[in-house]
Design an enzyme around this catalytic site. Sequence first.
Site, PDB file in Angstrom:
ATOM      1  N   SER A 110       1.087  -1.201  -0.073  1.00 33.88           N
ATOM      2  CA  SER A 110       0.184   0.348  -0.085  1.00 33.88           C
ATOM      3  C   SER A 110       0.609   1.122  -0.233  1.00 33.88           C
ATOM      4  O   SER A 110       2.015   1.964   1.005  1.00 33.88           O
ATOM      5  CB  SER A 110      -0.644   0.193   1.222  1.00 33.88           C
ATOM      6  OG  SER A 110      -1.729   1.181   1.316  1.00 33.88           O
ATOM      7  N   GLN A 132       1.023  -0.170  -4.804  1.00 32.21           N
ATOM      8  CA  GLN A 132      -0.257   0.530  -4.840  1.00 32.21           C
ATOM      9  C   GLN A 132      -0.119   1.988  -5.190  1.00 32.21           C
ATOM     10  O   GLN A 132       0.580   3.070  -4.275  1.00 32.21           O
ATOM     11  CB  GLN A 132      -1.590  -0.115  -3.747  1.00 32.21           C
ATOM     12  CG  GLN A 132      -2.949   0.106  -4.150  1.00 32.21           C
ATOM     13  CD  GLN A 132      -2.969   1.852  -2.411  1.00 32.21           C
ATOM     14  OE1 GLN A 132      -2.796   1.608  -1.553  1.00 32.21           O
ATOM     15  NE2 GLN A 132      -3.832   2.463  -3.253  1.00 32.21           N
ATOM     16  N   HIS A 256     -13.393  -3.192  -2.455  1.00 30.28           N
ATOM     17  CA  HIS A 256     -12.013  -2.882  -1.538  1.00 30.28           C
ATOM     18  C   HIS A 256     -12.097  -3.295  -0.017  1.00 30.28           C
ATOM     19  O   HIS A 256     -12.348  -2.641   0.650  1.00 30.28           O
ATOM     20  CB  HIS A 256     -12.438  -0.684  -1.591  1.00 30.28           C
ATOM     21  CG  HIS A 256     -11.390  -0.010  -0.858  1.00 30.28           C
ATOM     22  ND1 HIS A 256     -10.201   0.284  -2.204  1.00 30.28           N
ATOM     23  CD2 HIS A 256     -10.490   0.142  -0.211  1.00 30.28           C
ATOM     24  CE1 HIS A 256      -9.735   1.242  -1.791  1.00 30.28           C
ATOM     25  NE2 HIS A 256      -9.816   0.582  -0.747  1.00 30.28           N
ATOM     26  N   ARG A 259     -15.590  -1.398   1.351  1.00 30.90           N
ATOM     27  CA  ARG A 259     -14.972  -0.230   2.512  1.00 30.90           C
ATOM     28  C   ARG A 259     -15.274   1.497   1.434  1.00 30.90           C
ATOM     29  O   ARG A 259     -15.290   2.800   2.262  1.00 30.90           O
ATOM     30  CB  ARG A 259     -13.381  -0.273   2.776  1.00 30.90           C
ATOM     31  CG  ARG A 259     -13.369  -1.226   3.870  1.00 30.90           C
ATOM     32  CD  ARG A 259     -11.475  -1.227   3.597  1.00 30.90           C
ATOM     33  NE  ARG A 259     -10.779  -0.401   4.629  1.00 30.90           N
ATOM     34  CZ  ARG A 259     -10.832  -0.318   5.939  1.00 30.90           C
ATOM     35  NH1 ARG A 259     -11.345  -1.225   6.901  1.00 30.90           N
ATOM     36  NH2 ARG A 259     -10.116   0.194   6.260  1.00 30.90           N
ATOM     37  N   ASP A 288     -10.289  -9.184  -6.211  1.00 33.35           N
ATOM     38  CA  ASP A 288     -10.250  -9.602  -4.205  1.00 33.35           C
ATOM     39  C   ASP A 288     -11.654  -9.338  -4.257  1.00 33.35           C
ATOM     40  O   ASP A 288     -12.875  -9.486  -4.313  1.00 33.35           O
ATOM     41  CB  ASP A 288      -9.024  -9.107  -4.022  1.00 33.35           C
ATOM     42  CG  ASP A 288      -9.524  -7.060  -3.194  1.00 33.35           C
ATOM     43  OD1 ASP A 288     -10.738  -6.842  -3.693  1.00 33.35           O
ATOM     44  OD2 ASP A 288      -8.282  -6.579  -3.610  1.00 33.35           O
ATOM     45  N   GLY A 290     -13.477 -10.533   0.372  1.00 31.66           N
ATOM     46  CA  GLY A 290     -14.290 -11.966   0.737  1.00 31.66           C
ATOM     47  C   GLY A 290     -14.059 -13.427   0.349  1.00 31.66           C
ATOM     48  O   GLY A 290     -14.437 -14.118   0.887  1.00 31.66           O
ATOM     49  N   VAL A 291     -12.392 -12.529   0.120  1.00 36.31           N
ATOM     50  CA  VAL A 291     -11.508 -14.716  -0.240  1.00 36.31           C
ATOM     51  C   VAL A 291     -11.488 -15.160   1.531  1.00 36.31           C
ATOM     52  O   VAL A 291      -9.962 -14.538   2.660  1.00 36.31           O
ATOM     53  CB  VAL A 291     -10.931 -15.162  -0.915  1.00 36.31           C
ATOM     54  CG1 VAL A 291      -9.740 -16.139  -1.255  1.00 36.31           C
ATOM     55  CG2 VAL A 291     -11.321 -14.441  -2.169  1.00 36.31           C
ATOM     56  N   ARG A 292     -12.297 -16.512   1.275  1.00 36.96           N
ATOM     57  CA  ARG A 292     -11.954 -16.546   3.548  1.00 36.96           C
ATOM     58  C   ARG A 292     -11.159 -17.991   3.599  1.00 36.96           C
ATOM     59  O   ARG A 292     -10.787 -18.383   4.503  1.00 36.96           O
ATOM     60  CB  ARG A 292     -12.680 -15.909   4.343  1.00 36.96           C
ATOM     61  CG  ARG A 292     -13.330 -14.668   4.449  1.00 36.96           C
ATOM     62  CD  ARG A 292     -11.820 -14.023   5.114  1.00 36.96           C
ATOM     63  NE  ARG A 292     -12.072 -12.136   5.638  1.00 36.96           N
ATOM     64  CZ  ARG A 292     -11.824 -11.705   4.619  1.00 36.96           C
ATOM     65  NH1 ARG A 292     -11.493 -11.964   3.543  1.00 36.96           N
ATOM     66  NH2 ARG A 292     -11.995 -10.449   4.241  1.00 36.96           N
TER      67      ARG A 292
HETATM   68  C1  FNR Z   1      -7.433  -2.328   2.840  1.00 37.06           C
HETATM   69  N1  FNR Z   1      -7.601  -1.688   0.771  1.00 37.06           N
HETATM   70  C2  FNR Z   1      -6.829  -1.074   0.639  1.00 37.06           C
HETATM   71  N2  FNR Z   1      -6.956  -1.000  -0.913  1.00 37.06           N
HETATM   72  C3  FNR Z   1      -5.929  -0.023  -1.310  1.00 37.06           C
HETATM   73  O1  FNR Z   1      -5.908   0.105  -2.402  1.00 37.06           O
HETATM   74  N3  FNR Z   1      -4.948   0.912  -1.069  1.00 37.06           N
HETATM   75  C4  FNR Z   1      -5.381   0.594   0.785  1.00 37.06           C
HETATM   76  O2  FNR Z   1      -3.885   1.979   1.136  1.00 37.06           O
HETATM   77  C5  FNR Z   1      -5.745  -0.005   1.088  1.00 37.06           C
HETATM   78  N4  FNR Z   1      -6.418  -0.354   2.562  1.00 37.06           N
HETATM   79  C6  FNR Z   1      -6.759  -0.842   3.199  1.00 37.06           C
HETATM   80  C7  FNR Z   1      -6.823  -0.797   4.719  1.00 37.06           C
HETATM   81  C8  FNR Z   1      -7.335  -1.615   5.167  1.00 37.06           C
HETATM   82  C9  FNR Z   1      -7.407  -2.478   6.852  1.00 37.06           C
HETATM   83  C10 FNR Z   1      -8.426  -2.587   4.587  1.00 37.06           C
HETATM   84  C11 FNR Z   1      -9.468  -3.573   4.924  1.00 37.06           C
HETATM   85  C12 FNR Z   1      -8.871  -2.735   3.162  1.00 37.06           C
HETATM   86  C13 FNR Z   1      -8.527  -2.395   0.146  1.00 37.06           C
HETATM   87  C14 FNR Z   1      -7.434  -3.782  -0.273  1.00 37.06           C
HETATM   88  O3  FNR Z   1      -6.989  -3.450  -0.648  1.00 37.06           O
HETATM   89  C15 FNR Z   1      -8.907  -5.229  -0.341  1.00 37.06           C
HETATM   90  O4  FNR Z   1      -9.364  -4.703  -2.035  1.00 37.06           O
HETATM   91  C16 FNR Z   1      -9.418  -5.575   0.281  1.00 37.06           C
HETATM   92  O5  FNR Z   1      -8.859  -5.387   1.808  1.00 37.06           O
HETATM   93  C17 FNR Z   1      -9.732  -6.815  -0.265  1.00 37.06           C
HETATM   94  O6  FNR Z   1     -11.189  -7.631   0.842  1.00 37.06           O
HETATM   95  P1  FNR Z   1     -11.021  -8.540   1.838  1.00 37.06           P
HETATM   96  O7  FNR Z   1     -10.088  -9.481   1.505  1.00 37.06           O
HETATM   97  O8  FNR Z   1     -10.257  -7.680   2.895  1.00 37.06           O
HETATM   98  O9  FNR Z   1     -11.898  -9.602   2.344  1.00 37.06           O
END
Ligand code: FNR
Length: 364
Positions: A110, A132, A256, A259, A288, A290-292
């Site tokens: 990140s 990223q 995301h 989120r 990505d 929800g993959v668990r």
């Molecule tokens: C993220 N995600 C995310 N994506 C991105 O492009 N830059 C970032 O800095 C972040 N930071 C981030 C922080 C936290 C705490 C979470 C949970 C997620 C999104 C991340 O790359 C990804 O898309 C999701 O986390 C995938 O979903 P799951 O595997 O958490 O269900």
Amino acid sequence: MASITDPVTIDELEKYASNHLDKNAFDYYSTGAENDVTLRENRLAFNRIKLRPRMLRDVSHQDISVTVLGHKLNMPICVSPSAFQAMAHPDGELATVKAVSSLGTAMVLSLYSTTSLEDVALEAPNTIKFFQMQLYTDRQLMVTIIKRAEKARYKAILLTVDCPLYGRHQGRRRFELPGHLKYANFSSVQQSKQFKSNAELGAHIIALLDCSVDWTILDWLRSITSLPVVVKGILTPEDAQLAVQHGANGILVSNHGGRQLDGVPAAIEVLPEIVNAVRGTGVEVYMDSGVRLGTDVLKALALGARAVFVGRPAIWGLAYKGEQGVKAVLQTLRDEFKTAMVLAGCASLKDITSSLVMRPATSH
Ligand code: FNR
């Protein structure tokens, strides 16, 4: 030696994290957006998909290796970028990259890492790492950071396009990066502006987000870097086609982790139409959100993903045992996936086809 009370599944690791991380950190990591509709949907949609296993096939040897942008990985399970990993464990991103390295897979760092991109690269120079990027009004800042990523031998730029601003959630409204941690890739910004706290620097970075751009920004990005570009956050075939037209090398189908915009479908649900829309272009499609479980990986690959990425599971692993915890997460997913393949009658990834899944009818 593992004890019987050690967490084994990703869900157990999340429970462990909820009991051991401080509330500021756990709420930051675990929450979705608004009412968490999409966050929940990411799991429900996987559960709705049923498998059609085939019997009496020779599955005595399994091969789960794959190439991603031409790089050979030991498995089709990689780590998505997630911010501020040192809140989960002091070793943060260094622990994650070491675990990723030991499993022979890839990670995306990140932009908001708590360890600088150079230090992460030094820790595992031969591991496949992507970087990223966000879209900022300060293009020179983008260029400077991308040049650093190139120099540190990151293999691709992953451009997050679902973030013209940040999604909102009650649980994150008071979030602040603790004072002992850093926006490690922004030290030059910090030095030039002399912000007094992470809150001030964080607000400055958020204000830089550029919501005025259109798809031509991808052409610009490609003009300033020779690295392949993966577009992250695509949820429609229309946008997937635009990404292809503007030269993307890969598409990460993602909401995301629920989120950003609440109420969008699960990434797994829209994956097949996106795969269909870019078929024949040579652009790789990953997913990505929800993959668990190993069976989730199987379902995603059956629906056309070349590889899956995980976000929170790596965080839960960090919270459990740093590097060893992330390793446990990746091993668990790998071993569950291999078991699922054998039980479904698949010996290699090319045996995993759409005939392996039954999907419920979608609304359009
Ligand atoms: C993220 N995600 C995310 N994506 C991105 O492009 N830059 C970032 O800095 C972040 N930071 C981030 C922080 C936290 C705490 C979470 C949970 C997620 C999104 C991340 O790359 C990804 O898309 C999701 O986390 C995938 O979903 P799951 O595997 O958490 O269900």
